[in-house]
Design a protein around this motif. Structure first.
Motif, PDB file in Angstrom:
ATOM      1  N   GLU A  49      45.573  30.560  16.150  1.00  0.00           N
ATOM      2  CA  GLU A  49      45.805  31.979  15.873  1.00  0.00           C
ATOM      3  C   GLU A  49      45.986  32.754  17.175  1.00  0.00           C
ATOM      4  O   GLU A  49      45.801  32.221  18.274  1.00  0.00           O
ATOM      5  N   SER A  50      46.356  34.039  17.043  1.00  0.00           N
ATOM      6  CA  SER A  50      46.640  34.863  18.221  1.00  0.00           C
ATOM      7  C   SER A  50      45.641  35.979  18.433  1.00  0.00           C
ATOM      8  O   SER A  50      45.711  36.704  19.425  1.00  0.00           O
ATOM      9  N   GLY A  51      44.711  36.142  17.485  1.00  0.00           N
ATOM     10  CA  GLY A  51      43.704  37.184  17.640  1.00  0.00           C
ATOM     11  C   GLY A  51      44.208  38.557  17.243  1.00  0.00           C
ATOM     12  O   GLY A  51      45.351  38.717  16.789  1.00  0.00           O
ATOM     13  N   PRO A  52      43.374  39.573  17.405  1.00  0.00           N
ATOM     14  CA  PRO A  52      43.746  40.936  17.014  1.00  0.00           C
ATOM     15  C   PRO A  52      44.851  41.508  17.897  1.00  0.00           C
ATOM     16  O   PRO A  52      45.119  40.998  19.000  1.00  0.00           O
ATOM     17  N   ASP A  53      45.492  42.566  17.401  1.00  0.00           N
ATOM     18  CA  ASP A  53      46.559  43.225  18.154  1.00  0.00           C
ATOM     19  C   ASP A  53      46.004  44.325  19.049  1.00  0.00           C
ATOM     20  O   ASP A  53      45.025  44.995  18.713  1.00  0.00           O
ATOM     21  N   LEU A  54      46.666  44.510  20.187  1.00  0.00           N
ATOM     22  CA  LEU A  54      46.363  45.613  21.099  1.00  0.00           C
ATOM     23  C   LEU A  54      47.591  46.510  21.183  1.00  0.00           C
ATOM     24  O   LEU A  54      48.707  46.013  21.415  1.00  0.00           O
ATOM     25  N   GLU A  55      47.420  47.800  21.002  1.00  0.00           N
ATOM     26  CA  GLU A  55      48.514  48.763  21.103  1.00  0.00           C
ATOM     27  C   GLU A  55      48.492  49.403  22.490  1.00  0.00           C
ATOM     28  O   GLU A  55      47.488  49.979  22.904  1.00  0.00           O
ATOM     29  N   TYR A  56      49.607  49.292  23.190  1.00  0.00           N
ATOM     30  CA  TYR A  56      49.685  49.810  24.556  1.00  0.00           C
ATOM     31  C   TYR A  56      50.339  51.197  24.546  1.00  0.00           C
ATOM     32  O   TYR A  56      51.286  51.460  23.794  1.00  0.00           O
ATOM     33  N   THR A  57      49.787  52.064  25.398  1.00  0.00           N
ATOM     34  CA  THR A  57      50.197  53.469  25.418  1.00  0.00           C
ATOM     35  C   THR A  57      50.616  53.885  26.822  1.00  0.00           C
ATOM     36  O   THR A  57      50.622  53.074  27.751  1.00  0.00           O
ATOM     37  N   GLU A  58      50.915  55.168  26.964  1.00  0.00           N
ATOM     38  CA  GLU A  58      51.260  55.703  28.285  1.00  0.00           C
ATOM     39  C   GLU A  58      50.110  55.516  29.272  1.00  0.00           C
ATOM     40  O   GLU A  58      50.334  55.368  30.476  1.00  0.00           O
ATOM     41  N   ALA A  59      48.889  55.525  28.770  1.00  0.00           N
ATOM     42  CA  ALA A  59      47.739  55.309  29.658  1.00  0.00           C
ATOM     43  C   ALA A  59      47.809  53.928  30.307  1.00  0.00           C
ATOM     44  O   ALA A  59      47.461  53.767  31.485  1.00  0.00           O
ATOM     45  N   ASP A  60      48.288  52.949  29.566  1.00  0.00           N
ATOM     46  CA  ASP A  60      48.420  51.600  30.125  1.00  0.00           C
ATOM     47  C   ASP A  60      49.568  51.528  31.133  1.00  0.00           C
ATOM     48  O   ASP A  60      49.487  50.784  32.115  1.00  0.00           O
ATOM     49  N   VAL A  61      50.612  52.304  30.891  1.00  0.00           N
ATOM     50  CA  VAL A  61      51.704  52.387  31.866  1.00  0.00           C
ATOM     51  C   VAL A  61      51.194  53.006  33.160  1.00  0.00           C
ATOM     52  O   VAL A  61      51.548  52.572  34.266  1.00  0.00           O
ATOM     53  N   ASP A  62      50.322  54.029  33.040  1.00  0.00           N
ATOM     54  CA  ASP A  62      49.737  54.656  34.230  1.00  0.00           C
ATOM     55  C   ASP A  62      48.893  53.646  35.012  1.00  0.00           C
ATOM     56  O   ASP A  62      48.901  53.648  36.257  1.00  0.00           O
ATOM     57  N   ILE A  63      48.171  52.816  34.290  1.00  0.00           N
ATOM     58  CA  ILE A  63      47.368  51.774  34.954  1.00  0.00           C
ATOM     59  C   ILE A  63      48.287  50.833  35.731  1.00  0.00           C
ATOM     60  O   ILE A  63      47.988  50.439  36.873  1.00  0.00           O
ATOM     61  N   TYR A  64      49.405  50.481  35.134  1.00  0.00           N
ATOM     62  CA  TYR A  64      50.384  49.619  35.792  1.00  0.00           C
ATOM     63  C   TYR A  64      50.805  50.213  37.139  1.00  0.00           C
ATOM     64  O   TYR A  64      50.772  49.538  38.170  1.00  0.00           O
ATOM     65  N   TRP A  65      51.217  51.487  37.134  1.00  0.00           N
ATOM     66  CA  TRP A  65      51.713  52.107  38.362  1.00  0.00           C
ATOM     67  C   TRP A  65      50.588  52.294  39.385  1.00  0.00           C
ATOM     68  O   TRP A  65      50.834  52.232  40.595  1.00  0.00           O
ATOM     69  N   ASP A  66      49.383  52.488  38.911  1.00  0.00           N
ATOM     70  CA  ASP A  66      48.251  52.599  39.832  1.00  0.00           C
ATOM     71  C   ASP A  66      48.033  51.275  40.559  1.00  0.00           C
ATOM     72  O   ASP A  66      47.773  51.249  41.769  1.00  0.00           O
ATOM     73  N   MET A  67      48.165  50.145  39.853  1.00  0.00           N
ATOM     74  CA  MET A  67      48.014  48.839  40.481  1.00  0.00           C
ATOM     75  C   MET A  67      49.152  48.562  41.470  1.00  0.00           C
ATOM     76  O   MET A  67      48.943  47.979  42.526  1.00  0.00           O
ATOM     77  N   VAL A  68      50.369  49.007  41.109  1.00  0.00           N
ATOM     78  CA  VAL A  68      51.498  48.865  42.030  1.00  0.00           C
ATOM     79  C   VAL A  68      51.214  49.623  43.317  1.00  0.00           C
ATOM     80  O   VAL A  68      51.463  49.119  44.430  1.00  0.00           O
ATOM     81  N   ALA A  69      50.671  50.819  43.195  1.00  0.00           N
ATOM     82  CA  ALA A  69      50.366  51.648  44.367  1.00  0.00           C
ATOM     83  C   ALA A  69      49.312  50.989  45.255  1.00  0.00           C
ATOM     84  O   ALA A  69      49.305  51.195  46.471  1.00  0.00           O
ATOM     85  N   GLN A  70      48.432  50.196  44.635  1.00  0.00           N
ATOM     86  CA  GLN A  70      47.387  49.522  45.411  1.00  0.00           C
ATOM     87  C   GLN A  70      47.835  48.143  45.907  1.00  0.00           C
ATOM     88  O   GLN A  70      47.033  47.400  46.467  1.00  0.00           O
TER      89      GLN A  70
END
Length: 416
Positions: free
Chosen positions: A119-140
């Motif tokens: 099985e694949s487990g429960p679903d996670l819904e990604y939002t703009e907050a997760d996109v912000d986390i992405y760019w924060d990691m890029v900046a670091q």
């Protein structure tokens, strides 16, 4: 000799035979009548036990295995089901582990949200907050994996994005989903580490960005063995690449996959060092040996990979299959006072895999036998090699039967 003399001689022989026979009968009758107590005791007494004459096989041991050890950093190599470490250097020195931290994150999340096999487990819904986390990691200048607002990924796919390309942003996003915050995951992860006896391992974030995420090589070998027990995690870290419809194809950062037997597990890169927690599988006789090791503190991943390749190529030949027992091998012999004999044989053969000069010893434990049937279990041969221990039954190859009335009556001193 005259005819009369011959008849007289025959008569004398006949009289002597009658005397012998009737004397024996008289003794038996006397025993059965006037000696009834003795007779009863003799016929009902237990016969003496036959003690085994044991043959102990000689211990088996190979020569020590020469190893090509790294000339730098901290390292340790163990194997699933084997005692101790095959190789180690500075293995108790705490060092920054970088993205190897993600294995701790994944195990902590999977403990709270196990994924059933297939099985694949429960679903996670990604939002703009997760996109912000992405760019924060890029900046670091952290490693990242793509994410889109509105994307829905299963927990398995999210862990793939965390572990395969080593996406720091997914560590935070998964932590927020599973525990409400990254700090909550960190607290849970450190409790998990303590519960599993990894006292020298400590994490401060979900991805390994901070150099305060530390462990020892000895602890990481144990961590790798624990990780292999989760089939979801073990499959993910063995994947050279994965394709996730929402974000595309992701390539594993572990470039050793598929070489020198390596089939996992996780890279880790700090500003100052390259690390690799690795697993490798080798066929040894009819078995497969899983090696788990780590090398911390290399200058580059190329240098780390080269050193691990040489180390594994020297460790693998040290595993060998030993057959300390064969089927039907005689390990004990029995002999009774009334002439019965039998041998205790192994019910089956025994093979096991050992490493290096680990000795294989056999201890024969055979019980004394009174009366027994052919095929009866009379003990065991205990095979030991390090922490490995198992037993092989010993069975009789012939029956040991009651000696009978005459022997009992004529051997009073031999009965219990």
């Amino acid at each position: 000799m005259t005819e009369d003399e011959a008849r007289a001689a025959k008569a004398r022989v006949y009289r002597r035979r009658r005397i012998v026979v009737f004397s024996a009968l008289a003794i038996v009758v006397a025993l059965l009548t006037t000696g009834g107590v003795y007779t009863s005791n003799a016929l009902g007494a237990a016969v003496p036990a036959a003690a085994p004459q044991i043959t102990d096989p000689e211990p088996v041991a190979a020569a020590a295995q020469p190893l090509a050890l790294p000339g730098f950093g901290s390292y340790a190599v163990g194997a699933v089901g084997f005692d101790g470490l095959m190789a180690a250097g500075n293995e108790s020195t705490p060092m920054a582990i970088a993205s190897i931290t993600k294995i701790v994150t994944a195990l902590t999340v999977l403990e709270a949200n196990p994924i059933p096999a297939g099985e694949s487990g429960p679903d996670l819904e990604y939002t703009e907050a997760d996109v912000d986390i992405y760019w924060d990691m890029v900046a670091q200048n952290g490693s990242v994996a793509p994410v889109e607002a509105g994307a829905v990924l299963s927990l398995r796919e999210s862990l793939e994005a965390l572990l395969v390309p080593s996406g720091n942003n997914y560590g935070i996003s998964i932590a927020n989903w599973a525990f409400g915050s990254e700090q909550a995951l960190v607290d849970r992860a450190n409790a998990w580490l303590a519960a599993h006896g990894l006292a020298n391992t400590h994490v401060v974030d979900s991805s390994g960005m901070s150099d305060d995420n530390v462990s020892t090589a000895a602890d990481l070998v144990v961590l790798g063995q624990i990780a292999l027990q989760d089939p979801t995690l073990a499959t993910i870290v063995a994947s050279a690449s994965v394709e996730i419809p929402e974000i595309g194809v992701l390539t594993n950062s572990n470039k050793m996959l598929g070489t020198h037997g390596v089939d996992g597990m996780k890279t880790g890169t700090t500003d100052d060092a390259a690390n690799l927690l690795f697993t490798a599988d080798y066929a040894v006789g009819s078995s497969t040996v899983t090696v788990v090791g780590v090398l911390l503190g290399g200058q580059t991943h190329a240098a780390v990979n080269e050193a691990i390749a040489a180390l594994l190529d020297s460790v693998a030949p040290g595993f060998h299959e030993v057959a300390p027992l064969t089927a039907n091998q005689v390990l004990a012999e029995y002999s009774t006072p009334w002439g019965e004999t039998a041998r205790a044989r192994t019910a089956e053969g025994a093979t096991l895999v050992v490493w290096g000069e680990t000795p294989v010893d056999v201890e024969v434990q055979a019980e004394p036998v009174t009366l027994a049937q052919r095929g009866e279990n009379v003990g065991a041969a205990i095979v030991r090699a390090g922490s490995q221990e198992f037993s092989v039954p010993l069975v009789l190859d012939a029956a040991i039967e009651d000696p009978g009335t005459w022997w009992r009556l004529t051997n009073p001193g031999a009965l219990d």
